[in-house]
Scaffold this motif. Structure first.
Motif, PDB file in Angstrom:
ATOM      1  N   GLY A   8       0.795  -1.215   0.000  1.00 24.94           N
ATOM      2  CA  GLY A   8       0.000   0.000   0.000  1.00 24.94           C
ATOM      3  C   GLY A   8       0.830   1.267   0.000  1.00 24.94           C
ATOM      4  N   PRO A   9       0.158   2.417   0.146  1.00 21.77           N
ATOM      5  CA  PRO A   9       0.844   3.711   0.044  1.00 21.77           C
ATOM      6  C   PRO A   9       1.760   4.043   1.206  1.00 21.77           C
ATOM      7  N   CYS A  10       1.706   3.300   2.310  1.00 25.20           N
ATOM      8  CA  CYS A  10       2.569   3.617   3.452  1.00 25.20           C
ATOM      9  C   CYS A  10       4.040   3.475   3.105  1.00 25.20           C
ATOM     10  N   ASN A  11       4.367   2.633   2.117  1.00 25.25           N
ATOM     11  CA  ASN A  11       5.760   2.426   1.709  1.00 25.25           C
ATOM     12  C   ASN A  11       6.131   3.223   0.462  1.00 25.25           C
ATOM     13  N   ARG A  12       5.305   4.210   0.093  1.00 28.82           N
ATOM     14  CA  ARG A  12       5.560   4.984  -1.129  1.00 28.82           C
ATOM     15  C   ARG A  12       6.925   5.675  -1.077  1.00 28.82           C
ATOM     16  N   GLN A  13       7.210   6.352   0.025  1.00 26.34           N
ATOM     17  CA  GLN A  13       8.480   7.069   0.132  1.00 26.34           C
ATOM     18  C   GLN A  13       9.656   6.096   0.139  1.00 26.34           C
ATOM     19  N   ALA A  14       9.501   4.974   0.840  1.00 21.87           N
ATOM     20  CA  ALA A  14      10.570   3.980   0.879  1.00 21.87           C
ATOM     21  C   ALA A  14      10.826   3.407  -0.513  1.00 21.87           C
ATOM     22  N   PRO A  51      20.868   2.547   0.934  1.00 22.06           N
ATOM     23  CA  PRO A  51      20.108   3.410   1.842  1.00 22.06           C
ATOM     24  C   PRO A  51      19.496   2.617   2.993  1.00 22.06           C
ATOM     25  N   VAL A  52      19.344   3.283   4.115  1.00 18.83           N
ATOM     26  CA  VAL A  52      18.644   2.685   5.265  1.00 18.83           C
ATOM     27  C   VAL A  52      17.162   2.980   5.094  1.00 18.83           C
ATOM     28  N   VAL A  53      16.391   1.955   4.775  1.00 17.49           N
ATOM     29  CA  VAL A  53      14.963   2.117   4.492  1.00 17.49           C
ATOM     30  C   VAL A  53      14.161   1.263   5.460  1.00 17.49           C
ATOM     31  N   GLU A  54      13.173   1.873   6.076  1.00 17.81           N
ATOM     32  CA  GLU A  54      12.272   1.129   6.963  1.00 17.81           C
ATOM     33  C   GLU A  54      11.016   0.752   6.187  1.00 17.81           C
ATOM     34  N   TRP A  55      10.799  -0.549   6.081  1.00 24.71           N
ATOM     35  CA  TRP A  55       9.636  -1.047   5.344  1.00 24.71           C
ATOM     36  C   TRP A  55       8.553  -1.486   6.332  1.00 24.71           C
ATOM     37  N   ARG A  56       7.316  -1.070   6.058  1.00 24.10           N
ATOM     38  CA  ARG A  56       6.187  -1.548   6.859  1.00 24.10           C
ATOM     39  C   ARG A  56       5.745  -2.892   6.304  1.00 24.10           C
ATOM     40  N   ALA A  57       5.535  -3.842   7.182  1.00 26.17           N
ATOM     41  CA  ALA A  57       5.176  -5.201   6.755  1.00 26.17           C
ATOM     42  C   ALA A  57       3.704  -5.292   6.370  1.00 26.17           C
ATOM     43  N   GLY A  58       3.416  -6.174   5.406  1.00 29.43           N
ATOM     44  CA  GLY A  58       2.033  -6.421   5.017  1.00 29.43           C
ATOM     45  C   GLY A  58       1.398  -7.484   5.894  1.00 29.43           C
ATOM     46  N   GLU A  59       0.066  -7.438   5.974  1.00 36.65           N
ATOM     47  CA  GLU A  59      -0.667  -8.369   6.862  1.00 36.65           C
ATOM     48  C   GLU A  59      -1.891  -8.956   6.132  1.00 36.65           C
ATOM     49  N   GLU A 221       3.001  17.479   7.886  1.00 41.56           N
ATOM     50  CA  GLU A 221       2.498  18.017   6.633  1.00 41.56           C
ATOM     51  C   GLU A 221       1.639  16.969   5.939  1.00 41.56           C
ATOM     52  N   TRP A 222       0.512  17.414   5.351  1.00 44.02           N
ATOM     53  CA  TRP A 222      -0.401  16.490   4.694  1.00 44.02           C
ATOM     54  C   TRP A 222       0.209  15.940   3.410  1.00 44.02           C
ATOM     55  N   ALA A 223       0.186  14.618   3.286  1.00 41.87           N
ATOM     56  CA  ALA A 223       0.684  13.937   2.077  1.00 41.87           C
ATOM     57  C   ALA A 223      -0.513  13.351   1.336  1.00 41.87           C
ATOM     58  N   PRO A 224      -0.996  14.021   0.278  1.00 40.20           N
ATOM     59  CA  PRO A 224      -2.217  13.577  -0.402  1.00 40.20           C
ATOM     60  C   PRO A 224      -2.178  12.135  -0.888  1.00 40.20           C
ATOM     61  N   ARG A 225      -1.037  11.713  -1.440  1.00 41.57           N
ATOM     62  CA  ARG A 225      -0.973  10.356  -1.992  1.00 41.57           C
ATOM     63  C   ARG A 225      -0.890   9.285  -0.910  1.00 41.57           C
ATOM     64  N   ALA A 226      -0.551   9.706   0.297  1.00 39.72           N
ATOM     65  CA  ALA A 226      -0.487   8.744   1.400  1.00 39.72           C
ATOM     66  C   ALA A 226      -1.786   8.727   2.193  1.00 39.72           C
ATOM     67  N   GLY A 227      -2.491   9.867   2.217  1.00 41.61           N
ATOM     68  CA  GLY A 227      -3.757   9.925   2.929  1.00 41.61           C
ATOM     69  C   GLY A 227      -3.609  10.227   4.404  1.00 41.61           C
ATOM     70  N   TYR A 228      -2.450  10.758   4.810  1.00 42.02           N
ATOM     71  CA  TYR A 228      -2.265  11.145   6.202  1.00 42.02           C
ATOM     72  C   TYR A 228      -1.135  12.165   6.300  1.00 42.02           C
ATOM     73  N   TYR A 229      -0.949  12.696   7.509  1.00 43.37           N
ATOM     74  CA  TYR A 229       0.147  13.634   7.740  1.00 43.37           C
ATOM     75  C   TYR A 229       1.446  12.846   7.920  1.00 43.37           C
ATOM     76  N   GLY A 235       9.458  11.218  10.175  1.00 37.71           N
ATOM     77  CA  GLY A 235       8.754  10.381   9.208  1.00 37.71           C
ATOM     78  C   GLY A 235       7.530   9.679   9.758  1.00 37.71           C
ATOM     79  N   ARG A 236       7.107  10.016  10.977  1.00 40.73           N
ATOM     80  CA  ARG A 236       5.941   9.379  11.595  1.00 40.73           C
ATOM     81  C   ARG A 236       4.684   9.697  10.785  1.00 40.73           C
ATOM     82  N   HIS A 237       3.791   8.712  10.638  1.00 37.31           N
ATOM     83  CA  HIS A 237       2.534   8.892   9.927  1.00 37.31           C
ATOM     84  C   HIS A 237       1.415   9.128  10.930  1.00 37.31           C
ATOM     85  N   VAL A 238       0.620  10.181  10.693  1.00 32.90           N
ATOM     86  CA  VAL A 238      -0.467  10.543  11.602  1.00 32.90           C
ATOM     87  C   VAL A 238      -1.721  10.805  10.771  1.00 32.90           C
TER      88      VAL A 238
END
Length: 253
Positions: A8-14, A51-59, A221-229, A235-238
Protein backbone atom coordinates in the motif's frame (compact mmCIF):
# COMPACT_ATOMS: atom_id res chain seq x y z
CA UNK A 1 13.76 -5.44 0.04
CA UNK A 2 11.55 -8.12 1.57
CA UNK A 3 8.63 -9.73 -0.24
CA UNK A 4 6.59 -9.22 2.93
CA UNK A 5 6.46 -5.44 2.73
CA UNK A 6 3.08 -3.70 2.58
CA UNK A 7 2.04 -3.05 -1.03
CA UNK A 8 0.00 0.00 0.00
CA UNK A 9 0.84 3.71 0.04
CA UNK A 10 2.57 3.62 3.45
CA UNK A 11 5.76 2.43 1.71
CA UNK A 12 5.56 4.98 -1.13
CA UNK A 13 8.48 7.07 0.13
CA UNK A 14 10.57 3.98 0.88
CA UNK A 15 9.93 2.65 -2.63
CA UNK A 16 11.01 5.98 -4.14
CA UNK A 17 14.28 5.90 -2.17
CA UNK A 18 14.89 2.27 -3.12
CA UNK A 19 14.15 2.98 -6.79
CA UNK A 20 16.76 5.74 -6.80
CA UNK A 21 19.26 3.28 -5.29
CA UNK A 22 18.49 0.66 -7.96
CA UNK A 23 19.11 3.28 -10.64
CA UNK A 24 22.43 4.22 -9.02
CA UNK A 25 23.39 0.54 -8.86
CA UNK A 26 22.71 0.08 -12.58
CA UNK A 27 24.71 3.21 -13.37
CA UNK A 28 27.57 1.86 -11.22
CA UNK A 29 27.53 -1.46 -13.11
CA UNK A 30 27.79 0.43 -16.41
CA UNK A 31 30.64 2.54 -15.03
CA UNK A 32 32.50 -0.61 -13.94
CA UNK A 33 32.07 -2.12 -17.42
CA UNK A 34 33.55 1.02 -18.99
CA UNK A 35 36.39 1.02 -16.46
CA UNK A 36 37.23 -2.61 -17.24
CA UNK A 37 36.97 -2.02 -20.99
CA UNK A 38 39.49 0.81 -20.71
CA UNK A 39 42.01 -1.43 -18.95
CA UNK A 40 40.89 -1.29 -15.33
CA UNK A 41 43.63 1.04 -14.22
CA UNK A 42 43.39 2.91 -10.96
CA UNK A 43 40.55 2.65 -8.48
CA UNK A 44 37.24 1.20 -9.68
CA UNK A 45 34.14 3.42 -9.58
CA UNK A 46 32.82 3.68 -6.01
CA UNK A 47 29.72 1.65 -5.23
CA UNK A 48 26.56 3.54 -4.26
CA UNK A 49 25.70 3.48 -0.57
CA UNK A 50 22.82 1.18 0.33
CA UNK A 51 20.11 3.41 1.84
CA UNK A 52 18.64 2.69 5.27
CA UNK A 53 14.96 2.12 4.49
CA UNK A 54 12.27 1.13 6.96
CA UNK A 55 9.64 -1.05 5.34
CA UNK A 56 6.19 -1.55 6.86
CA UNK A 57 5.18 -5.20 6.75
CA UNK A 58 2.03 -6.42 5.02
CA UNK A 59 -0.67 -8.37 6.86
CA UNK A 60 -0.55 -10.31 4.52
CA UNK A 61 -0.37 -7.76 1.67
CA UNK A 62 -1.57 -4.49 3.25
CA UNK A 63 -0.73 -3.31 6.74
CA UNK A 64 -3.43 -2.29 9.21
CA UNK A 65 -2.83 1.41 8.58
CA UNK A 66 -3.29 1.06 4.82
CA UNK A 67 -6.45 -0.97 5.34
CA UNK A 68 -7.79 1.79 7.60
CA UNK A 69 -6.70 4.42 5.05
CA UNK A 70 -8.51 2.61 2.24
CA UNK A 71 -11.66 2.20 4.32
CA UNK A 72 -11.71 5.89 5.24
CA UNK A 73 -10.94 7.02 1.69
CA UNK A 74 -13.80 4.95 0.24
CA UNK A 75 -16.29 6.51 2.63
CA UNK A 76 -14.96 10.02 1.94
CA UNK A 77 -15.16 9.43 -1.83
CA UNK A 78 -18.84 8.52 -1.52
CA UNK A 79 -19.50 11.58 0.65
CA UNK A 80 -17.65 13.96 -1.69
CA UNK A 81 -19.28 12.47 -4.80
CA UNK A 82 -22.71 12.99 -3.22
CA UNK A 83 -21.78 16.59 -2.38
CA UNK A 84 -20.58 17.20 -5.92
CA UNK A 85 -23.70 15.62 -7.42
CA UNK A 86 -25.90 17.90 -5.30
CA UNK A 87 -24.45 21.05 -6.87
CA UNK A 88 -26.69 22.79 -9.42
CA UNK A 89 -23.95 22.59 -12.10
CA UNK A 90 -24.27 23.72 -15.67
CA UNK A 91 -25.85 21.41 -18.23
CA UNK A 92 -24.53 21.51 -21.77
CA UNK A 93 -27.31 21.96 -24.30
CA UNK A 94 -27.28 19.83 -27.42
CA UNK A 95 -26.90 21.52 -30.79
CA UNK A 96 -29.16 20.70 -33.72
CA UNK A 97 -26.24 18.75 -35.20
CA UNK A 98 -25.89 16.42 -32.19
CA UNK A 99 -29.38 14.95 -32.07
CA UNK A 100 -31.46 12.65 -34.21
CA UNK A 101 -33.96 14.43 -36.46
CA UNK A 102 -37.44 14.44 -34.98
CA UNK A 103 -36.35 14.02 -31.35
CA UNK A 104 -36.63 16.63 -28.63
CA UNK A 105 -33.33 18.34 -27.66
CA UNK A 106 -32.08 17.56 -24.17
CA UNK A 107 -29.07 18.45 -22.05
CA UNK A 108 -25.97 16.37 -21.54
CA UNK A 109 -24.11 15.75 -18.30
CA UNK A 110 -22.10 18.64 -16.91
CA UNK A 111 -18.40 18.16 -16.22
CA UNK A 112 -18.99 17.54 -12.51
CA UNK A 113 -21.91 15.19 -13.12
CA UNK A 114 -19.83 13.28 -15.66
CA UNK A 115 -17.06 12.92 -13.07
CA UNK A 116 -19.48 11.54 -10.49
CA UNK A 117 -20.81 9.16 -13.14
CA UNK A 118 -17.24 7.96 -13.81
CA UNK A 119 -16.27 7.35 -10.18
CA UNK A 120 -19.58 5.56 -9.57
CA UNK A 121 -18.90 3.26 -12.51
CA UNK A 122 -15.42 2.45 -11.20
CA UNK A 123 -16.81 1.70 -7.73
CA UNK A 124 -19.31 -0.73 -9.24
CA UNK A 125 -16.61 -2.42 -11.35
CA UNK A 126 -14.40 -2.85 -8.30
CA UNK A 127 -17.31 -4.35 -6.39
CA UNK A 128 -17.99 -6.86 -9.17
CA UNK A 129 -14.29 -7.80 -9.40
CA UNK A 130 -14.00 -8.31 -5.63
CA UNK A 131 -17.15 -10.45 -5.61
CA UNK A 132 -15.76 -12.53 -8.49
CA UNK A 133 -12.34 -13.00 -6.85
CA UNK A 134 -13.88 -13.89 -3.49
CA UNK A 135 -16.44 -16.16 -5.21
CA UNK A 136 -19.38 -14.37 -3.60
CA UNK A 137 -22.92 -14.53 -4.94
CA UNK A 138 -23.37 -10.79 -5.21
CA UNK A 139 -25.98 -8.76 -7.07
CA UNK A 140 -24.72 -5.18 -7.40
CA UNK A 141 -27.33 -2.42 -7.83
CA UNK A 142 -28.32 -1.57 -11.38
CA UNK A 143 -27.42 1.80 -12.90
CA UNK A 144 -24.98 4.42 -11.67
CA UNK A 145 -27.15 6.25 -9.16
CA UNK A 146 -25.94 7.76 -5.93
CA UNK A 147 -27.73 4.99 -4.04
CA UNK A 148 -25.93 2.34 -6.11
CA UNK A 149 -22.59 3.99 -5.34
CA UNK A 150 -23.29 4.32 -1.60
CA UNK A 151 -24.49 0.74 -1.29
CA UNK A 152 -21.45 -0.53 -3.18
CA UNK A 153 -19.07 1.52 -1.04
CA UNK A 154 -20.69 0.08 2.11
CA UNK A 155 -20.31 -3.41 0.63
CA UNK A 156 -16.64 -2.81 -0.21
CA UNK A 157 -15.89 -1.41 3.25
CA UNK A 158 -17.45 -4.51 4.79
CA UNK A 159 -15.37 -6.84 2.57
CA UNK A 160 -12.23 -4.69 2.47
CA UNK A 161 -9.95 -6.82 4.67
CA UNK A 162 -10.61 -9.87 2.48
CA UNK A 163 -10.35 -7.79 -0.72
CA UNK A 164 -6.97 -6.31 0.24
CA UNK A 165 -5.62 -9.81 0.86
CA UNK A 166 -6.20 -10.65 -2.83
CA UNK A 167 -2.94 -10.74 -4.75
CA UNK A 168 -2.88 -8.50 -7.82
CA UNK A 169 -6.21 -6.73 -7.20
CA UNK A 170 -6.11 -3.46 -9.17
CA UNK A 171 -8.51 -0.89 -10.62
CA UNK A 172 -8.28 0.46 -14.16
CA UNK A 173 -9.16 4.11 -13.65
CA UNK A 174 -9.37 7.42 -15.48
CA UNK A 175 -8.93 9.40 -12.26
CA UNK A 176 -5.70 11.03 -13.49
CA UNK A 177 -6.68 11.67 -17.10
CA UNK A 178 -9.99 11.26 -18.93
CA UNK A 179 -8.13 10.23 -22.08
CA UNK A 180 -5.65 7.82 -20.46
CA UNK A 181 -6.41 5.12 -17.91
CA UNK A 182 -4.01 3.94 -15.22
CA UNK A 183 -3.90 0.75 -13.18
CA UNK A 184 -3.87 1.40 -9.45
CA UNK A 185 -4.00 -0.66 -6.29
CA UNK A 186 -7.37 -0.32 -4.51
CA UNK A 187 -6.04 1.89 -1.70
CA UNK A 188 -4.12 4.18 -4.08
CA UNK A 189 -7.22 4.32 -6.30
CA UNK A 190 -9.48 5.38 -3.42
CA UNK A 191 -6.93 8.00 -2.31
CA UNK A 192 -6.58 9.35 -5.86
CA UNK A 193 -10.34 9.87 -6.16
CA UNK A 194 -10.50 11.35 -2.68
CA UNK A 195 -7.82 13.91 -3.54
CA UNK A 196 -9.42 14.80 -6.87
CA UNK A 197 -12.89 15.25 -5.37
CA UNK A 198 -11.53 17.16 -2.38
CA UNK A 199 -9.98 19.71 -4.75
CA UNK A 200 -13.26 20.15 -6.60
CA UNK A 201 -15.28 20.78 -3.43
CA UNK A 202 -12.44 22.74 -1.77
CA UNK A 203 -12.18 20.33 1.14
CA UNK A 204 -8.46 19.48 1.24
CA UNK A 205 -6.92 19.05 4.73
CA UNK A 206 -4.81 22.04 5.65
CA UNK A 207 -1.82 22.58 7.89
CA UNK A 208 -2.06 21.18 11.41
CA UNK A 209 -0.49 22.54 14.59
CA UNK A 210 -0.41 19.08 16.14
CA UNK A 211 2.86 17.89 17.63
CA UNK A 212 4.27 14.69 16.16
CA UNK A 213 3.74 11.89 18.70
CA UNK A 214 7.11 10.46 17.64
CA UNK A 215 9.50 13.43 18.03
CA UNK A 216 7.25 16.07 19.58
CA UNK A 217 7.92 18.65 16.85
CA UNK A 218 5.29 20.50 14.80
CA UNK A 219 6.51 19.21 11.46
CA UNK A 220 3.38 17.37 10.28
CA UNK A 221 2.50 18.02 6.63
CA UNK A 222 -0.40 16.49 4.69
CA UNK A 223 0.68 13.94 2.08
CA UNK A 224 -2.22 13.58 -0.40
CA UNK A 225 -0.97 10.36 -1.99
CA UNK A 226 -0.49 8.74 1.40
CA UNK A 227 -3.76 9.93 2.93
CA UNK A 228 -2.27 11.15 6.20
CA UNK A 229 0.15 13.63 7.74
CA UNK A 230 3.86 12.80 7.56
CA UNK A 231 6.35 14.26 10.02
CA UNK A 232 9.20 16.07 8.28
CA UNK A 233 11.45 15.29 11.23
CA UNK A 234 11.06 11.60 12.01
CA UNK A 235 8.75 10.38 9.21
CA UNK A 236 5.94 9.38 11.60
CA UNK A 237 2.53 8.89 9.93
CA UNK A 238 -0.47 10.54 11.60
CA UNK A 239 -4.06 10.34 10.36
CA UNK A 240 -6.33 13.37 10.04
CA UNK A 241 -8.40 12.21 13.02
CA UNK A 242 -5.28 11.58 15.13
CA UNK A 243 -3.94 15.07 14.34
CA UNK A 244 -7.22 16.66 15.41
CA UNK A 245 -7.21 14.60 18.61
CA UNK A 246 -3.62 15.67 19.38
CA UNK A 247 -4.51 19.36 18.94
CA UNK A 248 -7.61 18.97 21.14
CA UNK A 249 -5.65 17.20 23.89
CA UNK A 250 -2.92 19.86 23.89
CA UNK A 251 -5.45 22.70 23.97
CA UNK A 252 -7.30 21.19 26.93
CA UNK A 253 -4.14 20.37 28.93
Amino acid sequence: MSDRVCVGPCNRQARAVWQVFLGEREAHADAVDRWLASGGEGEPPPEPAVPVVEWRAGEPLHCGRCRATGRRALLVVDELAASLAARPGEVKAQSRWSRVKGTRPHGSLSGEADLVHTVTGEVLRLRREVARRLELADQPPAGRSGMARSRSVSWLVDKLDAALALDGLTVVSSVEDDERTVELGPVEWALAWENKLRRLVDDAPGHTLARCPGCGERHLEWAPRAGYYVCGGCGRHVSEAEALELVTEEASA
